[in-house]
Write a protein that holds these residues in place. Sequence first.
Motif, mmCIF file in Angstrom:
data_model
loop_
_atom_site.group_PDB
_atom_site.id
_atom_site.type_symbol
_atom_site.label_atom_id
_atom_site.label_comp_id
_atom_site.label_asym_id
_atom_site.label_seq_id
_atom_site.Cartn_x
_atom_site.Cartn_y
_atom_site.Cartn_z
ATOM 1 N N ARG A 73 0.693 -1.207 0.317
ATOM 2 C CA ARG A 73 0.127 0.352 0.262
ATOM 3 C C ARG A 73 0.591 0.942 -0.113
ATOM 4 N NH1 ARG A 73 -4.592 0.362 -2.102
ATOM 5 N NH2 ARG A 73 -5.368 -1.308 -0.908
ATOM 6 N N GLN A 97 -8.114 -8.545 -8.455
ATOM 7 C CA GLN A 97 -7.966 -7.150 -9.232
ATOM 8 C C GLN A 97 -6.653 -6.053 -9.311
ATOM 9 O OE1 GLN A 97 -10.586 -3.534 -8.757
ATOM 10 N NE2 GLN A 97 -8.864 -3.255 -6.306
ATOM 11 N N HIS A 98 -5.836 -5.820 -10.492
ATOM 12 C CA HIS A 98 -4.708 -5.045 -10.928
ATOM 13 C C HIS A 98 -3.669 -6.283 -11.079
ATOM 14 C CE1 HIS A 98 -6.368 -1.158 -9.369
ATOM 15 N NE2 HIS A 98 -5.740 -1.517 -8.868
ATOM 16 N N ARG A 102 1.837 -7.488 -9.487
ATOM 17 C CA ARG A 102 2.219 -6.492 -7.866
ATOM 18 C C ARG A 102 2.907 -6.935 -6.764
ATOM 19 N NH1 ARG A 102 -3.193 -3.093 -5.604
ATOM 20 N NH2 ARG A 102 -4.664 -5.079 -6.046
ATOM 21 N N HIS A 185 1.489 2.394 -10.587
ATOM 22 C CA HIS A 185 0.387 2.992 -9.409
ATOM 23 C C HIS A 185 1.093 3.733 -8.464
ATOM 24 C CE1 HIS A 185 -2.869 3.159 -6.756
ATOM 25 N NE2 HIS A 185 -3.562 2.500 -7.519
ATOM 26 N N LYS A 209 -13.812 6.975 -11.439
ATOM 27 C CA LYS A 209 -15.302 5.687 -10.959
ATOM 28 C C LYS A 209 -15.869 6.078 -9.871
ATOM 29 C CE LYS A 209 -12.735 2.705 -11.342
ATOM 30 N NZ LYS A 209 -10.896 2.163 -11.306
ATOM 31 N N ASP A 230 -11.430 9.094 -8.158
ATOM 32 C CA ASP A 230 -10.808 8.248 -8.855
ATOM 33 C C ASP A 230 -10.841 7.613 -10.309
ATOM 34 O OD1 ASP A 230 -10.170 5.465 -9.251
ATOM 35 O OD2 ASP A 230 -11.015 4.385 -8.031
ATOM 36 N N TRP A 264 -6.228 9.280 -8.018
ATOM 37 C CA TRP A 264 -6.991 8.762 -6.752
ATOM 38 C C TRP A 264 -6.669 9.285 -5.471
ATOM 39 C CZ3 TRP A 264 -5.030 4.215 -3.608
ATOM 40 C CH2 TRP A 264 -6.181 4.074 -2.676
ATOM 41 N N GLU A 290 -0.937 8.219 -11.650
ATOM 42 C CA GLU A 290 -0.831 6.606 -11.971
ATOM 43 C C GLU A 290 -0.470 7.027 -14.169
ATOM 44 O OE1 GLU A 290 -3.752 4.320 -10.570
ATOM 45 O OE2 GLU A 290 -4.134 5.465 -9.015
#
Length: 316
Positions: A73, A97-98, A102, A185, A209, A230, A264, A290
């Motif tokens: 994070r 997700q993503h 990562r 990101h 979003k 976002d 974001w 990002e």
Amino acid sequence: MDRPNKPSAISPSGTGPQPSVHSERGRVVASLPTGDSVEILLYGATVISWKANGRENLWVSEAAKLDGNKPVRGGVPIVFPCFGPPPKDHATGSLSQHGFARNSTWEYLGKSTSESEGKLASGGDDSIKLDFGLSSSQLTEDNKKAWGYDFALVYSVTLKRDGLQTMLSVRNQGEKAFEFQMLLHTYFRIDDISKVAINGLGSTTYVDKVLDATTHTQSSPSLTITGEIDRVYSGIKQDTTSITQDGKPRLDVTRDGISDSVVWNPWIQKAKGMGDFEPKDGYKNMVCVEVGAVDGWQKLEAGETFEGGMIVKSHA
Ligand SMILES: O=P(O)(O)OC[C@H]1O[C@H](O)[C@H](O)[C@@H](O)[C@@H]1O
């Protein structure tokens, strides 16, 4: 996998202090004689610190997991091969997700140094490039099953005396074409979100979003943040998005080979809802700007390579 940049020893040019690179316990740290430094975890090839002019430029949550159990994070997690929750009817549909970049462990491929135009007064090298690789063979069995393509990623992180450059190269090594999205990101550290403006996105269309997931056009050349945001901006004409603080330039983010950006900030409620987001009022000290290719999909035919990244300049 191929090693496009053969690791080379740091050359002892000049008489002044030399750049240094240390690699131990799953992380690589590089420093320049100026004191600027960068630190990268092999887990996710996540850049977790970038200091320039004596200042940290990246925000990392105090509760971020750095032990390989969860994507970090903060810092610069790499989003690949899908952005957000993947559409179920797409080849990436079973990934998380993503995507997996990562939370996969990358390989450190080595370092190289170079002297750019503005050579240091000491005569030393003034940039260090670190390369990291991730290919299909390094994925977990689950990820291999979920996305069975033969690919090779090389992520190059270059610490220069005037900024940080990150470049992701994606190569299709297999016989089948594949589609992907990618995003760096980046969580930038800022002093106070209420004094920050983001410039260079004027007249650009974005998907909001938070609001309604539909497309809008940004009318103002300068964006200020006063609540959860976002937004996915696409096809940005200007190469550079700049972050100002108190009206003064703070960070310039220049897209290289890509034209989308996500802005974001989770703000109060979303920050509360994230177990690994600490301190809870940390949203005041971070903003994600990002860069990537997330509008639709990038298609790579067999043997093709894609490259996209950013150059970030930090103002003193
Ligand atoms: O919580 P994560 O999976 O790291 O995602 C964090 C954020 O990433 C991007 O910025 C997306 O646009 C957001 O919708 C998402 O909330």
